[in-house]
Write an enzyme that holds these catalytic residues in place. Structure first.
Site, PDB file in Angstrom:
ATOM      1  N   SER A  39       0.841  -1.183   0.000  1.00 33.49           N
ATOM      2  CA  SER A  39       0.000   0.000   0.000  1.00 33.49           C
ATOM      3  C   SER A  39       0.882   1.242   0.000  1.00 33.49           C
ATOM      4  CB  SER A  39      -0.883  -0.022   1.252  1.00 33.49           C
ATOM      5  OG  SER A  39      -1.377   1.250   1.521  1.00 33.49           O
ATOM      6  N   LYS A  78      31.350  -1.168   2.643  1.00 33.94           N
ATOM      7  CA  LYS A  78      31.474  -1.157   4.104  1.00 33.94           C
ATOM      8  C   LYS A  78      32.427  -2.267   4.531  1.00 33.94           C
ATOM      9  CE  LYS A  78      28.688  -2.082   8.220  1.00 33.94           C
ATOM     10  NZ  LYS A  78      27.369  -2.388   8.760  1.00 33.94           N
ATOM     11  N   THR A 342      21.808  -5.934  11.521  1.00 37.13           N
ATOM     12  CA  THR A 342      21.436  -7.337  11.363  1.00 37.13           C
ATOM     13  C   THR A 342      20.026  -7.582  10.794  1.00 37.13           C
ATOM     14  OG1 THR A 342      20.944  -7.212  13.737  1.00 37.13           O
ATOM     15  CG2 THR A 342      22.969  -8.317  13.090  1.00 37.13           C
TER      16      THR A 342
HETATM   17  P1  FAD Z   1       8.330  -1.937   6.231  1.00 36.86           P
HETATM   18  O1  FAD Z   1       9.401  -1.196   5.553  1.00 36.86           O
HETATM   19  O2  FAD Z   1       7.592  -1.237   7.336  1.00 36.86           O
HETATM   20  O3  FAD Z   1       7.267  -2.361   5.106  1.00 36.86           O
HETATM   21  C1  FAD Z   1       5.963  -2.757   5.441  1.00 36.86           C
HETATM   22  C2  FAD Z   1       5.141  -2.928   4.181  1.00 36.86           C
HETATM   23  O4  FAD Z   1       3.872  -3.456   4.526  1.00 36.86           O
HETATM   24  C3  FAD Z   1       4.893  -1.652   3.399  1.00 36.86           C
HETATM   25  O5  FAD Z   1       5.019  -1.884   2.020  1.00 36.86           O
HETATM   26  C4  FAD Z   1       3.447  -1.333   3.726  1.00 36.86           C
HETATM   27  O6  FAD Z   1       2.812  -0.621   2.686  1.00 36.86           O
HETATM   28  C5  FAD Z   1       2.879  -2.735   3.846  1.00 36.86           C
HETATM   29  N1  FAD Z   1       1.631  -2.798   4.609  1.00 36.86           N
HETATM   30  C6  FAD Z   1       1.486  -2.660   5.947  1.00 36.86           C
HETATM   31  N2  FAD Z   1       0.182  -2.744   6.291  1.00 36.86           N
HETATM   32  C7  FAD Z   1      -0.490  -2.960   5.135  1.00 36.86           C
HETATM   33  C8  FAD Z   1      -1.870  -3.105   4.803  1.00 36.86           C
HETATM   34  N3  FAD Z   1      -2.835  -3.021   5.740  1.00 36.86           N
HETATM   35  N4  FAD Z   1      -2.185  -3.288   3.522  1.00 36.86           N
HETATM   36  C9  FAD Z   1      -1.250  -3.363   2.548  1.00 36.86           C
HETATM   37  N5  FAD Z   1       0.049  -3.219   2.797  1.00 36.86           N
HETATM   38  C10 FAD Z   1       0.428  -3.005   4.073  1.00 36.86           C
HETATM   39  N6  FAD Z   1      18.204  -2.966   8.966  1.00 36.86           N
HETATM   40  C11 FAD Z   1      19.458  -3.200   8.542  1.00 36.86           C
HETATM   41  O7  FAD Z   1      19.734  -4.295   8.052  1.00 36.86           O
HETATM   42  N7  FAD Z   1      20.417  -2.234   8.654  1.00 36.86           N
HETATM   43  C12 FAD Z   1      20.182  -1.041   9.229  1.00 36.86           C
HETATM   44  O8  FAD Z   1      21.065  -0.197   9.288  1.00 36.86           O
HETATM   45  C13 FAD Z   1      18.893  -0.796   9.750  1.00 36.86           C
HETATM   46  N8  FAD Z   1      18.593   0.345  10.398  1.00 36.86           N
HETATM   47  C14 FAD Z   1      17.355   0.499  10.957  1.00 36.86           C
HETATM   48  C15 FAD Z   1      17.088   1.609  11.765  1.00 36.86           C
HETATM   49  C16 FAD Z   1      15.863   1.737  12.393  1.00 36.86           C
HETATM   50  C17 FAD Z   1      15.602   2.903  13.290  1.00 36.86           C
HETATM   51  C18 FAD Z   1      14.840   0.791  12.171  1.00 36.86           C
HETATM   52  C19 FAD Z   1      13.487   0.933  12.799  1.00 36.86           C
HETATM   53  C20 FAD Z   1      15.088  -0.297  11.363  1.00 36.86           C
HETATM   54  C21 FAD Z   1      16.349  -0.464  10.774  1.00 36.86           C
HETATM   55  N9  FAD Z   1      16.642  -1.581  10.021  1.00 36.86           N
HETATM   56  C22 FAD Z   1      17.908  -1.806   9.571  1.00 36.86           C
HETATM   57  C23 FAD Z   1      15.598  -2.535   9.730  1.00 36.86           C
HETATM   58  C24 FAD Z   1      15.125  -2.346   8.329  1.00 36.86           C
HETATM   59  O9  FAD Z   1      14.683  -1.034   8.100  1.00 36.86           O
HETATM   60  C25 FAD Z   1      13.984  -3.314   8.108  1.00 36.86           C
HETATM   61  O10 FAD Z   1      14.346  -4.569   8.559  1.00 36.86           O
HETATM   62  C26 FAD Z   1      13.688  -3.459   6.681  1.00 36.86           C
HETATM   63  O11 FAD Z   1      13.539  -2.220   6.077  1.00 36.86           O
HETATM   64  C27 FAD Z   1      12.486  -4.308   6.508  1.00 36.86           C
HETATM   65  O12 FAD Z   1      11.317  -3.597   6.762  1.00 36.86           O
HETATM   66  P2  FAD Z   1       9.982  -4.329   6.432  1.00 36.86           P
HETATM   67  O13 FAD Z   1       9.953  -4.571   4.961  1.00 36.86           O
HETATM   68  O14 FAD Z   1       9.848  -5.474   7.338  1.00 36.86           O
HETATM   69  O15 FAD Z   1       8.838  -3.315   6.863  1.00 36.86           O
END
Ligand code: FAD
Length: 501
Positions: A39, A78, A342
């Site tokens: 989304s 890195k 990580t």
């Molecule tokens: P998100 O990026 O939150 O994606 C969630 C997805 O779900 C989005 O596309 C959203 O649209 C979708 N979604 C949610 N609800 C719905 C719904 N109801 N309907 C349809 N779609 C929905 N990792 C590293 O490896 N190195 C780093 O240096 C690092 N730094 C970080 C620093 C911080 C402060 C944080 C919080 C995290 C960090 N991370 C890091 C972690 C990294 O950002 C995440 O592990 C990675 O980006 C994966 O995110 P995600 O895809 O799980 O979630």
């Protein structure tokens, strides 16, 4: 096998698109129907910018072209992470992606250094990626194990948002179907309790046999629907907030992430080609959001490019990453602060284990979930202990957070590890999970935990021969590092992004 076996990936952040890309590269899409729902309205976290060397393995595994990927994501190289003010104020060390020394006898190199440490100089002088990083140099590791430039690997700093976008194009070109829409309802199978379908705001219902929950912190399926629960680790890792802000680049391009310990947590600095990423990870118990934002802004290398963005989290792991027919990956699976970069690694491992255990029948064998959860638990537990070590092994007592962490009780697994290291510097290499002995050695020594003695087998070499070997190795590493090009020059030659994204 029921053909096609239907997989729905919920979420298009880094986790969702990494999973989709791997499915597109490794599954027969005539037998597996894979679609990803995301989304634009909700958006992604998009702050993961520092990675581990396994990231390169993941891209290679998919067959991604390295210079193209680096240019598309504004990536830099890195060689490790520099930790500033962690052991004590004024202390500084690098956790490198590479070994210390080279084999010189019966015992590991580290033990010879321990034996001779009064005269042998710092451990860092025996590690090429550290010496190169300190001079802002980067070159690719040599393939020939006899070459002094061979004993290291490298990772990337990149723009996580651009990486997800890159993988999206890559996956769609290979047959992954993307569905734009917000999920507003989830239906469960009346008897089994499995997820049967998700319904979008448009009214469209999408059914599947397996759901991969990559919906971020909210854990739309794994938590909001299945109520799987978490193991809460915040008493060991009390930081629960971050402020993130990009700034203009300044000075030479460094080939390492920097983590500086602060009054209520720590600050990251991640140099990309077009900007520097910064963030303050802090414990809200000890610092307010406003204070964190203003402290972060006052400690940037260059002008801020945006307002600081706040994020909230809790150090935790989902009780079961695979529950019923849902597998949670990325932030939906748990979160450990980014101190050792990580999270993306954990996504990668989750994807790799899933591909190995991929079901093919809608009646999914529960043994698959048990095995998956077992290996993911090991991955999380090992990282957890390694992160806690950074906090526990501090002499700082200048702020409440440091007084708390240096006195807190720690997991027994970590206590054992520290005791074994203190005794004779022993670190047992394990088969599954991060981190290897060199990583533990770097943090132990870097933060002032010193063994009482070395491995007994390192006593055999005569003293004069040992000093000569160490001196030769030190100079070889120093000469090799000086011969490496500057990090910025390697990027300009290999993968320039050409302007801002
Ligand atoms: P998100 O990026 O939150 O994606 C969630 C997805 O779900 C989005 O596309 C959203 O649209 C979708 N979604 C949610 N609800 C719905 C719904 N109801 N309907 C349809 N779609 C929905 N990792 C590293 O490896 N190195 C780093 O240096 C690092 N730094 C970080 C620093 C911080 C402060 C944080 C919080 C995290 C960090 N991370 C890091 C972690 C990294 O950002 C995440 O592990 C990675 O980006 C994966 O995110 P995600 O895809 O799980 O979630």
């Amino acid at each position: 096998m029921t053909v096609p076996f239907r997989i729905v990936i919920v979420g298009g952040g880094t986790a969702g698109w990494m999973c989709a890309a791997a499915c597109s590269a490794k599954l027969d899409l005539s037998r597996y129907d894979v679609r990803l729902i995301e989304s634009d309205e909700i958006g992604t976290v998009g702050v993961g910018e520092a990675t581990l060397p396994q990231m390169k393995d993941f891209n290679d595994y998919l067959g991604i072209d390295e210079p193209e990927f680096m240019a598309a994501t504004q990536a830099s190289f890195k060689l490790g992470i520099e930790f500033v003010d962690w052991g004590s104020i004024g202390s500084r060390y690098i956790h490198p992606f590479g070994a210390f020394g080279r084999p010189i006898g019966e015992a590991e190199f580290f033990h010879y250094w321990l034996r001779a440490r009064e005269t042998a100089g710092p451990l860092s002088g025996y590690c090429l990626p550290i010496v190169a990083a300190q001079q802002n140099r980067f070159d690719f590791p040599a393939k020939d194990a006899a070459d002094p430039k061979s004993a290291f690997s490298y990772a990337y700093h990149f723009d996580a948002f651009l990486y997800a976008r890159y993988l999206r194009g890559w996956s769609e070109a290979r047959g992954i179907k993307r569905v734009e829409g917000r999920i507003v309802d989830v239906a469960q199978h009346p008897e089994r309790g499995d997820i049967a379908s998700v319904t979008l705001a448009s009214g469209e219902a999408i059914a599947a046999d397996l759901f991969i929950d990559c919906s971020g912190f909210r854990g739309l399926l794994i938590e909001q629907t299945l109520e799987t629960g978490i193991e809460d680790w915040s008493h060991w890792l009390p930081c629960d907030r971050a402020m993130a802000v990009p700034c203009d680049s300044a000075g030479e391009l460094t080939p390492y992430t920097r983590s500086t310990a602060r009054e209520a947590g720590w600050q990251w600095r991640i140099p990309l080609q077009h900007r520097t990423g910064n963030g303050y990870v802090y414990a809200s118990h000890f610092l307010s959001d406003d204070e964190a934002a203003s402290l972060l802004l006052s400690r940037l290398d260059g002008a801020a490019q945006a307002e600081p963005r706040g994020l909230r989290f809790k150090a935790c792991k989902r009780r079961k990453a695979w529950n019923r027919n849902v597998i949670a990956m990325g932030l939906a699976g748990g979160f450990l602060e980014p101190l050792e970069s990580t999270s993306i690694y954990l996504v990668q491992m989750a994807v790799a284990f899933l591909l190995t255990l991929m079901p093919g029948d809608p009646e999914i064998d529960p043994a698959l979930a048990r095995e998956y959860n077992r290996v993911m638990d090991v991955e999380y537990d090992r990282i957890r202990d390694f992160l806690i070590l950074h906090y526990r092994a501090t002499e700082r007592d200048d702020a409440e957070i440091w007084r708390y962490v240096r006195a807190m009780a720690i997991p027994d697994s970590l206590t054992d590890k520290i005791e074994r290291f203190r005794h004779r510097g022993h670190i047992r290499e394990y088969r599954d999970g991060l981190f290897g002995p060199a990583s533990w050695q770097a943090v132990f020594i870097g933060q002032g935990i010193e063994p009482v003695a070395q491995d007994a087998m390192a006593d055999l070499m005569p003293e004069a021969a040992l000093s000569e070997r160490l001196a030769k190795l030190r100079s070889l590493i120093a000469e090799t590092a000086v011969g490496m090009p500057k990090h910025a020059d390697t990027i300009a030659r290999f993968c320039p992004a050409g302007g801002s994204a």
